[in-house]
Design a protein around this motif. Structure first.
Motif, PDB file in Angstrom:
ATOM      1  N   GLY A  91     -32.742 -56.969  -4.087  1.00  0.00           N
ATOM      2  CA  GLY A  91     -33.684 -55.877  -4.352  1.00  0.00           C
ATOM      3  C   GLY A  91     -33.976 -55.057  -3.110  1.00  0.00           C
ATOM      4  O   GLY A  91     -34.021 -53.822  -3.163  1.00  0.00           O
ATOM      5  N   LEU A  92     -34.167 -55.725  -1.980  1.00  0.00           N
ATOM      6  CA  LEU A  92     -34.408 -55.002  -0.732  1.00  0.00           C
ATOM      7  C   LEU A  92     -33.191 -54.186  -0.320  1.00  0.00           C
ATOM      8  O   LEU A  92     -33.327 -53.052   0.161  1.00  0.00           O
ATOM      9  CB  LEU A  92     -34.790 -55.985   0.375  1.00  0.00           C
ATOM     10  N   MET A  93     -31.986 -54.727  -0.521  1.00  0.00           N
ATOM     11  CA  MET A  93     -30.782 -53.968  -0.193  1.00  0.00           C
ATOM     12  C   MET A  93     -30.658 -52.735  -1.086  1.00  0.00           C
ATOM     13  O   MET A  93     -30.246 -51.669  -0.619  1.00  0.00           O
ATOM     14  CB  MET A  93     -29.541 -54.848  -0.340  1.00  0.00           C
ATOM     15  N   LEU A  94     -31.015 -52.872  -2.349  1.00  0.00           N
ATOM     16  CA  LEU A  94     -30.970 -51.719  -3.245  1.00  0.00           C
ATOM     17  C   LEU A  94     -31.994 -50.656  -2.848  1.00  0.00           C
ATOM     18  O   LEU A  94     -31.716 -49.457  -2.915  1.00  0.00           O
ATOM     19  CB  LEU A  94     -31.186 -52.164  -4.693  1.00  0.00           C
ATOM     20  N   MET A  95     -33.174 -51.098  -2.397  1.00  0.00           N
ATOM     21  CA  MET A  95     -34.184 -50.137  -1.937  1.00  0.00           C
ATOM     22  C   MET A  95     -33.700 -49.384  -0.702  1.00  0.00           C
ATOM     23  O   MET A  95     -33.912 -48.174  -0.583  1.00  0.00           O
ATOM     24  CB  MET A  95     -35.515 -50.845  -1.649  1.00  0.00           C
ATOM     25  N   VAL A  96     -33.038 -50.069   0.214  1.00  0.00           N
ATOM     26  CA  VAL A  96     -32.495 -49.408   1.405  1.00  0.00           C
ATOM     27  C   VAL A  96     -31.413 -48.418   1.005  1.00  0.00           C
ATOM     28  O   VAL A  96     -31.347 -47.296   1.521  1.00  0.00           O
ATOM     29  CB  VAL A  96     -31.951 -50.457   2.408  1.00  0.00           C
ATOM     30  N   ARG A  97     -30.562 -48.803   0.060  1.00  0.00           N
ATOM     31  CA  ARG A  97     -29.507 -47.905  -0.415  1.00  0.00           C
ATOM     32  C   ARG A  97     -30.109 -46.647  -1.046  1.00  0.00           C
ATOM     33  O   ARG A  97     -29.650 -45.538  -0.790  1.00  0.00           O
ATOM     34  CB  ARG A  97     -28.634 -48.660  -1.419  1.00  0.00           C
ATOM     35  N   ILE A  98     -31.155 -46.813  -1.842  1.00  0.00           N
ATOM     36  CA  ILE A  98     -31.824 -45.659  -2.457  1.00  0.00           C
ATOM     37  C   ILE A  98     -32.434 -44.778  -1.380  1.00  0.00           C
ATOM     38  O   ILE A  98     -32.369 -43.547  -1.450  1.00  0.00           O
ATOM     39  CB  ILE A  98     -32.880 -46.134  -3.476  1.00  0.00           C
ATOM     40  N   ARG A  99     -33.005 -45.401  -0.363  1.00  0.00           N
ATOM     41  CA  ARG A  99     -33.596 -44.627   0.729  1.00  0.00           C
ATOM     42  C   ARG A  99     -32.544 -43.792   1.448  1.00  0.00           C
ATOM     43  O   ARG A  99     -32.768 -42.627   1.782  1.00  0.00           O
ATOM     44  CB  ARG A  99     -34.276 -45.571   1.714  1.00  0.00           C
ATOM     45  N   TYR A 109     -23.297 -61.027   1.066  1.00  0.00           N
ATOM     46  CA  TYR A 109     -22.299 -61.027   2.134  1.00  0.00           C
ATOM     47  C   TYR A 109     -21.558 -59.693   2.198  1.00  0.00           C
ATOM     48  O   TYR A 109     -21.405 -59.121   3.276  1.00  0.00           O
ATOM     49  CB  TYR A 109     -21.285 -62.167   1.946  1.00  0.00           C
ATOM     50  N   ASN A 110     -21.093 -59.219   1.054  1.00  0.00           N
ATOM     51  CA  ASN A 110     -20.305 -57.986   1.043  1.00  0.00           C
ATOM     52  C   ASN A 110     -21.115 -56.766   1.454  1.00  0.00           C
ATOM     53  O   ASN A 110     -20.578 -55.833   2.054  1.00  0.00           O
ATOM     54  CB  ASN A 110     -19.681 -57.767  -0.331  1.00  0.00           C
ATOM     55  N   GLN A 111     -22.393 -56.745   1.177  1.00  0.00           N
ATOM     56  CA  GLN A 111     -23.205 -55.591   1.526  1.00  0.00           C
ATOM     57  C   GLN A 111     -23.736 -55.629   2.958  1.00  0.00           C
ATOM     58  O   GLN A 111     -23.946 -54.589   3.565  1.00  0.00           O
ATOM     59  CB  GLN A 111     -24.393 -55.464   0.558  1.00  0.00           C
ATOM     60  N   VAL A 112     -23.953 -56.826   3.483  1.00  0.00           N
ATOM     61  CA  VAL A 112     -24.627 -56.933   4.786  1.00  0.00           C
ATOM     62  C   VAL A 112     -23.691 -57.396   5.897  1.00  0.00           C
ATOM     63  O   VAL A 112     -23.681 -56.822   6.985  1.00  0.00           O
ATOM     64  CB  VAL A 112     -25.838 -57.893   4.683  1.00  0.00           C
ATOM     65  N   PHE A 113     -22.905 -58.419   5.653  1.00  0.00           N
ATOM     66  CA  PHE A 113     -22.183 -59.069   6.736  1.00  0.00           C
ATOM     67  C   PHE A 113     -20.709 -58.713   6.830  1.00  0.00           C
ATOM     68  O   PHE A 113     -20.059 -59.053   7.808  1.00  0.00           O
ATOM     69  CB  PHE A 113     -22.315 -60.595   6.608  1.00  0.00           C
ATOM     70  N   ARG A 114     -20.144 -58.064   5.842  1.00  0.00           N
ATOM     71  CA  ARG A 114     -18.705 -57.758   5.862  1.00  0.00           C
ATOM     72  C   ARG A 114     -18.427 -56.711   6.932  1.00  0.00           C
ATOM     73  O   ARG A 114     -19.106 -55.720   7.050  1.00  0.00           O
ATOM     74  CB  ARG A 114     -18.246 -57.231   4.517  1.00  0.00           C
TER      75      ARG A 114
END
Length: 98
Positions: A72-80, A24-29
Protein backbone atom coordinates in the motif's frame (compact mmCIF):
# COMPACT_ATOMS: atom_id res chain seq x y z
CA UNK A 1 -8.19 -12.81 8.89
CA UNK A 2 -5.35 -14.27 10.92
CA UNK A 3 -7.42 -17.33 11.83
CA UNK A 4 -8.50 -17.89 8.23
CA UNK A 5 -4.91 -17.84 7.00
CA UNK A 6 -3.96 -20.25 9.81
CA UNK A 7 -6.68 -22.63 8.57
CA UNK A 8 -5.50 -22.31 4.93
CA UNK A 9 -1.67 -22.46 4.98
CA UNK A 10 -1.24 -23.09 1.24
CA UNK A 11 -3.18 -19.95 0.36
CA UNK A 12 -1.24 -18.02 3.02
CA UNK A 13 2.05 -19.26 1.52
CA UNK A 14 1.01 -18.21 -1.99
CA UNK A 15 -0.10 -14.76 -0.78
CA UNK A 16 3.16 -14.28 1.13
CA UNK A 17 5.24 -15.34 -1.89
CA UNK A 18 3.34 -13.04 -4.27
CA UNK A 19 3.58 -10.05 -1.93
CA UNK A 20 7.24 -10.73 -1.22
CA UNK A 21 7.99 -10.99 -4.94
CA UNK A 22 6.14 -7.74 -5.61
CA UNK A 23 8.02 -5.90 -2.86
CA UNK A 24 11.35 -7.22 -4.15
CA UNK A 25 10.62 -6.29 -7.76
CA UNK A 26 9.45 -2.79 -6.88
CA UNK A 27 12.04 -1.86 -4.26
CA UNK A 28 15.17 -3.99 -4.41
CA UNK A 29 15.55 -5.06 -8.05
CA UNK A 30 18.48 -3.50 -9.83
CA UNK A 31 18.04 -2.02 -13.29
CA UNK A 32 20.30 -4.57 -14.96
CA UNK A 33 19.03 -8.03 -15.84
CA UNK A 34 20.33 -11.03 -13.92
CA UNK A 35 21.36 -14.22 -15.65
CA UNK A 36 18.71 -16.95 -15.73
CA UNK A 37 20.59 -19.06 -13.18
CA UNK A 38 20.80 -16.20 -10.71
CA UNK A 39 17.14 -15.36 -11.34
CA UNK A 40 16.09 -18.95 -10.60
CA UNK A 41 18.25 -19.03 -7.48
CA UNK A 42 16.76 -15.75 -6.32
CA UNK A 43 13.20 -17.02 -6.61
CA UNK A 44 14.12 -20.30 -4.89
CA UNK A 45 15.55 -18.30 -2.00
CA UNK A 46 12.41 -16.15 -1.90
CA UNK A 47 10.31 -19.34 -1.83
CA UNK A 48 12.34 -20.60 1.14
CA UNK A 49 12.00 -17.22 2.83
CA UNK A 50 8.27 -17.30 2.20
CA UNK A 51 8.17 -20.64 4.00
CA UNK A 52 9.93 -19.09 6.98
CA UNK A 53 7.51 -16.17 6.96
CA UNK A 54 4.62 -18.66 6.80
CA UNK A 55 5.88 -20.18 10.04
CA UNK A 56 5.86 -16.73 11.63
CA UNK A 57 2.39 -16.10 10.22
CA UNK A 58 1.20 -19.38 11.72
CA UNK A 59 2.67 -18.32 15.08
CA UNK A 60 0.27 -15.33 15.07
CA UNK A 61 2.61 -12.67 13.72
CA UNK A 62 0.90 -10.38 11.15
CA UNK A 63 3.25 -11.09 8.24
CA UNK A 64 0.63 -10.83 5.48
CA UNK A 65 -0.81 -7.65 6.97
CA UNK A 66 2.66 -6.07 7.14
CA UNK A 67 3.37 -7.00 3.53
CA UNK A 68 0.01 -5.50 2.53
CA UNK A 69 0.94 -2.27 4.31
CA UNK A 70 4.28 -2.23 2.46
CA UNK A 71 2.51 -2.73 -0.89
CA UNK A 72 0.00 0.00 0.00
CA UNK A 73 2.79 2.43 0.82
CA UNK A 74 4.55 1.62 -2.46
CA UNK A 75 1.33 2.28 -4.35
CA UNK A 76 0.91 5.62 -2.56
CA UNK A 77 4.46 6.62 -3.56
CA UNK A 78 3.76 5.59 -7.15
CA UNK A 79 0.58 7.70 -7.19
CA UNK A 80 2.53 10.62 -5.76
CA UNK A 81 5.14 10.36 -8.53
CA UNK A 82 2.38 10.30 -11.15
CA UNK A 83 0.73 13.40 -9.67
CA UNK A 84 4.05 15.25 -9.45
CA UNK A 85 4.90 14.40 -13.06
CA UNK A 86 1.49 15.63 -14.17
CA UNK A 87 1.98 18.90 -12.26
CA UNK A 88 5.41 19.38 -13.85
CA UNK A 89 3.95 18.86 -17.32
CA UNK A 90 1.21 21.39 -16.62
CA UNK A 91 3.76 23.90 -15.31
CA UNK A 92 5.98 23.36 -18.35
CA UNK A 93 3.00 23.81 -20.69
CA UNK A 94 1.99 27.01 -18.88
CA UNK A 95 5.55 28.34 -19.12
CA UNK A 96 5.63 27.69 -22.87
CA UNK A 97 2.42 29.65 -23.40
CA UNK A 98 3.81 32.75 -21.77
Amino acid sequence: MQVWFAEHPIIAYIVIFILLTFVYNQVFRVNQKLSIGKEIMLYIMMAIGSGMLLIFQHDKLPIIQCLLVAVGLMLMVRIRYIVEARQKRKAAAAAKRQ
